[in-house]
Motif scaffolding. Structure first.
Motif, PDB file in Angstrom:
ATOM      1  N   ALA A  42     -30.622   5.504 -28.540  1.00 30.85           N
ATOM      2  CA  ALA A  42     -30.321   5.836 -29.935  1.00 30.85           C
ATOM      3  C   ALA A  42     -28.850   5.562 -30.246  1.00 30.85           C
ATOM      4  N   ASP A  43     -28.525   5.574 -31.523  1.00 26.53           N
ATOM      5  CA  ASP A  43     -27.154   5.270 -31.921  1.00 26.53           C
ATOM      6  C   ASP A  43     -26.275   6.512 -32.074  1.00 26.53           C
ATOM      7  N   GLN A  44     -26.796   7.687 -31.734  1.00 24.96           N
ATOM      8  CA  GLN A  44     -26.031   8.931 -31.787  1.00 24.96           C
ATOM      9  C   GLN A  44     -26.091   9.635 -30.428  1.00 24.96           C
ATOM     10  N   PRO A  96     -21.190   8.908 -32.726  1.00 22.44           N
ATOM     11  CA  PRO A  96     -21.900   7.634 -32.612  1.00 22.44           C
ATOM     12  C   PRO A  96     -21.772   7.082 -31.199  1.00 22.44           C
ATOM     13  N   LEU A  97     -22.786   6.368 -30.766  1.00 24.22           N
ATOM     14  CA  LEU A  97     -22.803   5.809 -29.416  1.00 24.22           C
ATOM     15  C   LEU A  97     -21.564   4.950 -29.151  1.00 24.22           C
ATOM     16  N   ALA A  98     -21.189   4.103 -30.098  1.00 22.62           N
ATOM     17  CA  ALA A  98     -20.013   3.234 -29.912  1.00 22.62           C
ATOM     18  C   ALA A  98     -18.750   4.075 -29.728  1.00 22.62           C
ATOM     19  N   SER A 100     -29.517  11.644 -26.311  1.00 27.28           N
ATOM     20  CA  SER A 100     -29.658  10.921 -27.574  1.00 27.28           C
ATOM     21  C   SER A 100     -30.795  11.498 -28.407  1.00 27.28           C
TER      22      SER A 100
END
Length: 137
Positions: A2-4, A52-54, A136
């Motif tokens: 996931a992105d979070q 956020p993942l990034a 995530s």
């Protein structure tokens, strides 16, 4: 993945206190109830920190290469989940405190995440039945 990234803290314990359950058994019961056997959303954990993942990748990359704290936190990137117990507090708190004190390393956002994470580690250290889970969702 996931992105979070969610930093969950055990917030409620669901053991019926009418029965005399040994402390060792309570810890197993709490953990089993909390992870829900990795199915669905964990409803007895509260997310104190969401990033956020990034941003998580950038934040963890600020830790020294090869240090135990970075290895622990990168476990999320490998396995999609990590659990942080009381025995991890000192190692993680020392690493993130050094990061927090380093001049110009953290921007406002990363500093905010670091401060929240340090608060979580302090709470964890003070409550032997608590643990943190990074996942995530």
């Amino acid at each position: 993945m996931a992105d979070q990234v969610y930093f969950y803290r055990l917030s409620r314990k669901f053991v019926d206190e009418q029965f005399d359950v040994p402390e060792e058994a309570k810890e197993v019961i709490y953990y089993s109830l909390a992870i829900g056997h990795h199915l669905g959303i964990v409803d007895c954990l509260s997310a104190d920190l969401v990033c956020p993942l990034a941003g998580y990748r950038d934040w963890v990359a600020k830790l020294p290469v090869g240090c135990e704290a970075r290895r622990k936190m990168e476990g999320f990137l490998t396995f999609g989940e990590i659990t942080i117990y009381r025995e991890h507090c000192h190692m993680l708190a020392c690493a993130f405190d050094r990061l927090r004190k380093a001049e110009g390393v953290l921007d406002e956002q990363l500093l905010s995440w670091t401060n929240t994470f340090m608060d979580q580690l302090t709470a964890l250290y003070n409550d032997p039945h608590m643990y943190l889970m990074v996942r995530s969702r």
